[in-house]
Scaffold this active site. Structure first.
Site, PDB file in Angstrom:
ATOM      1  N   GLU A  50       0.800  -1.223   0.000  1.00 35.69           N
ATOM      2  CA  GLU A  50       0.000   0.000   0.000  1.00 35.69           C
ATOM      3  C   GLU A  50       0.837   1.279   0.000  1.00 35.69           C
ATOM      4  O   GLU A  50       0.336   2.325  -0.392  1.00 35.69           O
ATOM      5  CB  GLU A  50      -1.011   0.012   1.146  1.00 35.69           C
ATOM      6  CG  GLU A  50      -0.426  -0.082   2.522  1.00 35.69           C
ATOM      7  CD  GLU A  50      -1.448  -0.445   3.580  1.00 35.69           C
ATOM      8  OE1 GLU A  50      -1.382   0.171   4.648  1.00 35.69           O
ATOM      9  OE2 GLU A  50      -2.282  -1.326   3.349  1.00 35.69           O
ATOM     10  N   ASP A  51       2.085   1.214   0.423  1.00 33.44           N
ATOM     11  CA  ASP A  51       2.888   2.430   0.566  1.00 33.44           C
ATOM     12  C   ASP A  51       4.060   2.552  -0.406  1.00 33.44           C
ATOM     13  O   ASP A  51       4.733   3.584  -0.417  1.00 33.44           O
ATOM     14  CB  ASP A  51       3.473   2.520   1.983  1.00 33.44           C
ATOM     15  CG  ASP A  51       2.422   2.785   3.037  1.00 33.44           C
ATOM     16  OD1 ASP A  51       1.274   3.112   2.681  1.00 33.44           O
ATOM     17  OD2 ASP A  51       2.747   2.655   4.233  1.00 33.44           O
TER      18      ASP A  51
END
Length: 160
Positions: free
Chosen positions: A78-79
């Site tokens: 997600e990052d």
């Protein structure tokens, strides 16, 4: 024992074992590189503060390498630009699927949710992630803090 007397295929097994031995260090290094330059809310390096704390918490409750490796990698999908395929190739399907299970969907406006979060191992990592976030809330705005605390209560209190 001479090389000729080693059963066929043992070399491959030894490589798999050695890779497993290094799995946690490989995950740690991959996470460090993937999150380079990323800061947490206090302005400190995200890797050194949050990822290390989550992996440390998880390593206190399990010795299973795949779970500890996934703890180091839990925010990569997600990052960062990491992909599920890359994680599978680097760390095997068990680690990759744990990280995938921990990856949220949604957005800041509508909220995040975890539609795949079901296994004991992923929930263990998620609890460590939540504990790390709760311990570092002093840098958050009050509204965000209250919202996160409300989301973090998963039991019902009869005492009001």
């Amino acid at each position: 024992m001479s090389a000729a007397s080693i059963p066929q295929g043992i070399e491959a097994d030894e490589r798999v074992y050695m890779k497993k031995q290094n799995l946690i260090e490989q995950a740690k290094e991959y996470a460090r590189k993937a999150h380079v330059g990323q800061k947490d809310d206090s302005g400190l390096p995200y890797f050194d503060i949050h990822l290390r704390q989550v992996a440390d918490i998880v390593s206190k409750v399990t010795i299973k390498r795949e779970i500890i490796a996934a703890a180091w990698l839990h925010d990569t999908l997600e990052d960062t630009k990491a992909t599920l395929y890359e994680l599978k190739e680097q760390f095997g399907p068990e680690v990759a699927l744990l990280v995938y299970e921990l990856t949220h969907e949604g957005d800041k406006v509508h909220g995040y949710y975890f539609p795949r979060l079901k296994s004991r191992d992923a929930i263990l990592i998620k609890f460590a992630d939540r504990l790390s976030n709760l311990s570092r809330m002093e840098f958050w705005p009050e509204k965000r803090r209250q919202h996160y605390l409300k989301k973090s209560v998963f039991w019902k209190s009869d005492r009001g």
